[in-house]
Write a protein that holds these residues in place. Structure first.
Motif, PDB file in Angstrom:
ATOM      1  N   PRO A 197     -13.410 -47.052 -16.772  1.00 40.62           N
ATOM      2  CA  PRO A 197     -14.844 -47.331 -16.837  1.00 40.62           C
ATOM      3  C   PRO A 197     -15.633 -46.330 -16.001  1.00 40.62           C
ATOM      4  CG  PRO A 197     -13.602 -49.342 -16.424  1.00 40.62           C
ATOM      5  CD  PRO A 197     -12.641 -48.202 -16.271  1.00 40.62           C
TER       6      PRO A 197
ATOM      7  N   THR B 153     -18.520 -45.088 -13.443  1.00 38.04           N
ATOM      8  CA  THR B 153     -19.231 -45.675 -12.319  1.00 38.04           C
ATOM      9  C   THR B 153     -20.694 -45.852 -12.727  1.00 38.04           C
ATOM     10  OG1 THR B 153     -19.866 -43.548 -11.374  1.00 38.04           O
ATOM     11  CG2 THR B 153     -17.713 -44.441 -10.720  1.00 38.04           C
ATOM     12  N   GLU B 154     -21.439 -46.583 -11.927  1.00 39.03           N
ATOM     13  CA  GLU B 154     -22.856 -46.805 -12.234  1.00 39.03           C
ATOM     14  C   GLU B 154     -23.607 -45.480 -12.314  1.00 39.03           C
ATOM     15  OE1 GLU B 154     -26.676 -49.184 -10.298  1.00 39.03           O
ATOM     16  OE2 GLU B 154     -24.633 -49.752  -9.751  1.00 39.03           O
ATOM     17  N   ARG B 155     -23.282 -44.570 -11.413  1.00 37.83           N
ATOM     18  CA  ARG B 155     -23.947 -43.267 -11.414  1.00 37.83           C
ATOM     19  C   ARG B 155     -23.576 -42.446 -12.651  1.00 37.83           C
ATOM     20  NH1 ARG B 155     -23.551 -38.835  -6.465  1.00 37.83           N
ATOM     21  NH2 ARG B 155     -24.953 -37.266  -7.374  1.00 37.83           N
ATOM     22  N   GLN B 156     -22.299 -42.481 -13.010  1.00 41.80           N
ATOM     23  CA  GLN B 156     -21.850 -41.741 -14.196  1.00 41.80           C
ATOM     24  C   GLN B 156     -22.466 -42.309 -15.471  1.00 41.80           C
ATOM     25  OE1 GLN B 156     -17.695 -42.308 -13.554  1.00 41.80           O
ATOM     26  NE2 GLN B 156     -17.392 -40.328 -12.529  1.00 41.80           N
ATOM     27  N   GLU B 157     -22.547 -43.632 -15.528  1.00 43.26           N
ATOM     28  CA  GLU B 157     -23.146 -44.272 -16.700  1.00 43.26           C
ATOM     29  C   GLU B 157     -24.622 -43.912 -16.809  1.00 43.26           C
ATOM     30  OE1 GLU B 157     -23.642 -46.163 -20.170  1.00 43.26           O
ATOM     31  OE2 GLU B 157     -21.722 -45.802 -19.167  1.00 43.26           O
ATOM     32  N   ALA B 158     -25.324 -43.868 -15.696  1.00 44.94           N
ATOM     33  CA  ALA B 158     -26.737 -43.488 -15.707  1.00 44.94           C
ATOM     34  C   ALA B 158     -26.890 -42.043 -16.194  1.00 44.94           C
ATOM     35  CB  ALA B 158     -27.334 -43.640 -14.308  1.00 44.94           C
ATOM     36  N   ARG B 159     -25.973 -41.170 -15.754  1.00 51.85           N
ATOM     37  CA  ARG B 159     -26.005 -39.779 -16.187  1.00 51.85           C
ATOM     38  C   ARG B 159     -25.748 -39.693 -17.689  1.00 51.85           C
ATOM     39  NH1 ARG B 159     -21.961 -37.605 -13.047  1.00 51.85           N
ATOM     40  NH2 ARG B 159     -23.447 -37.320 -11.336  1.00 51.85           N
ATOM     41  N   ARG B 160     -24.785 -40.458 -18.161  1.00 52.79           N
ATOM     42  CA  ARG B 160     -24.470 -40.466 -19.593  1.00 52.79           C
ATOM     43  C   ARG B 160     -25.661 -40.966 -20.412  1.00 52.79           C
ATOM     44  NH1 ARG B 160     -22.462 -43.950 -23.457  1.00 52.79           N
ATOM     45  NH2 ARG B 160     -21.079 -42.985 -25.006  1.00 52.79           N
ATOM     46  N   ARG B 161     -26.351 -41.992 -19.901  1.00 55.33           N
ATOM     47  CA  ARG B 161     -27.519 -42.527 -20.602  1.00 55.33           C
ATOM     48  C   ARG B 161     -28.609 -41.460 -20.703  1.00 55.33           C
ATOM     49  NH1 ARG B 161     -26.552 -46.210 -23.719  1.00 55.33           N
ATOM     50  NH2 ARG B 161     -28.803 -46.282 -23.923  1.00 55.33           N
TER      51      ARG B 161
END
Length: 205
Positions: free
Chosen positions: A14, A16-24
């Motif tokens: 999964p 991380t919150e930071r990586q997911e924000a970057r992906r978004r």
């Protein structure tokens, strides 16, 4: 988790919150550029600049423009699914509900023709290296259809019908985008293929 390990594979760890924000941010930038200028407007350097990530980081998330646009389509379908769940289709039969659902999804894409064209072209150009991302698009479409059907445990025959419906829907998008089919023709084709749902329903249902 190292950035090199970030992929779109279902088995990956999964984000991380930071990586997911970057992906978004990356997916949002991709959709915005495609909405304005279609497939050719989505350039990896511009996506990186718009999403405020380094170009090398962008390539670690998405190895190519095709990977990025196919992931953008999966993201758009996921958003549509959320909208559809808030306002479920009202047809009396499963076939009617699925046809209504797919036409609502089609009309959503119709409002963003450049974006729709970019995503569908990416699906068309996708080779084997993009299979995991293409599979995600297919799975998301399947979930949308099964939700409309109201089925949690479909039979093999029903799953086969769903696959044929998916193929028809994607083909209808291509023919409409190329100007070879009207919206009315798309609607007829979708309603016709959705009748397979009633034909494959188990006896007594």
């Amino acid at each position: 988790m190292p950035a090199e390990a970030i992929t779109q594979r279902p088995a990956s760890a999964p984000l991380t919150e930071r990586q997911e924000a970057r992906r978004r941010r990356i997916l949002h930038a991709s959709a915005q550029l495609a909405s304005r200028g279609g497939f050719d407007a989505v350039q990896m350097r511009e996506v990186a600049e718009s999403s405020q990530v380094a170009l090398g980081t962008l390539y670690r998330y998405f190895p190519s423009k095709i990977h990025l646009l196919v992931a953008t389509m999966q993201d758009q379908l996921e958003h549509m699914h959320g909208t559809l769940r808030k306002k479920p289709p009202q047809g009396e039969t499963a076939a009617e509900r699925v046809a209504e659902t797919l036409m609502r999804a089609f009309r959503a894409l119709q409002r963003e023709p450049h974006l729709a064209d970019a995503m569908v072209r990416a699906l068309t150009f996708a080779d084997r290296s993009v299979s995991p991302e293409v599979d995600q698009v297919s799975r998301q479409t399947t979930v949308i259809i099964l939700d409309a059907m109201g089925i949690e445990d479909p039979t093999p025959a029903q799953l086969s019908a769903v696959r044929v419906i998916e193929h028809t829907w994607h083909s209808a998008l291509i023919t409409w985008l190329s100007g070879r089919a009207s919206i009315a023709q798309v609607k007829i084709d979708i309603e016709t293929v959705c009748r397979l749902i009633d034909l494959t329903a188990p006896e007594g249902t």
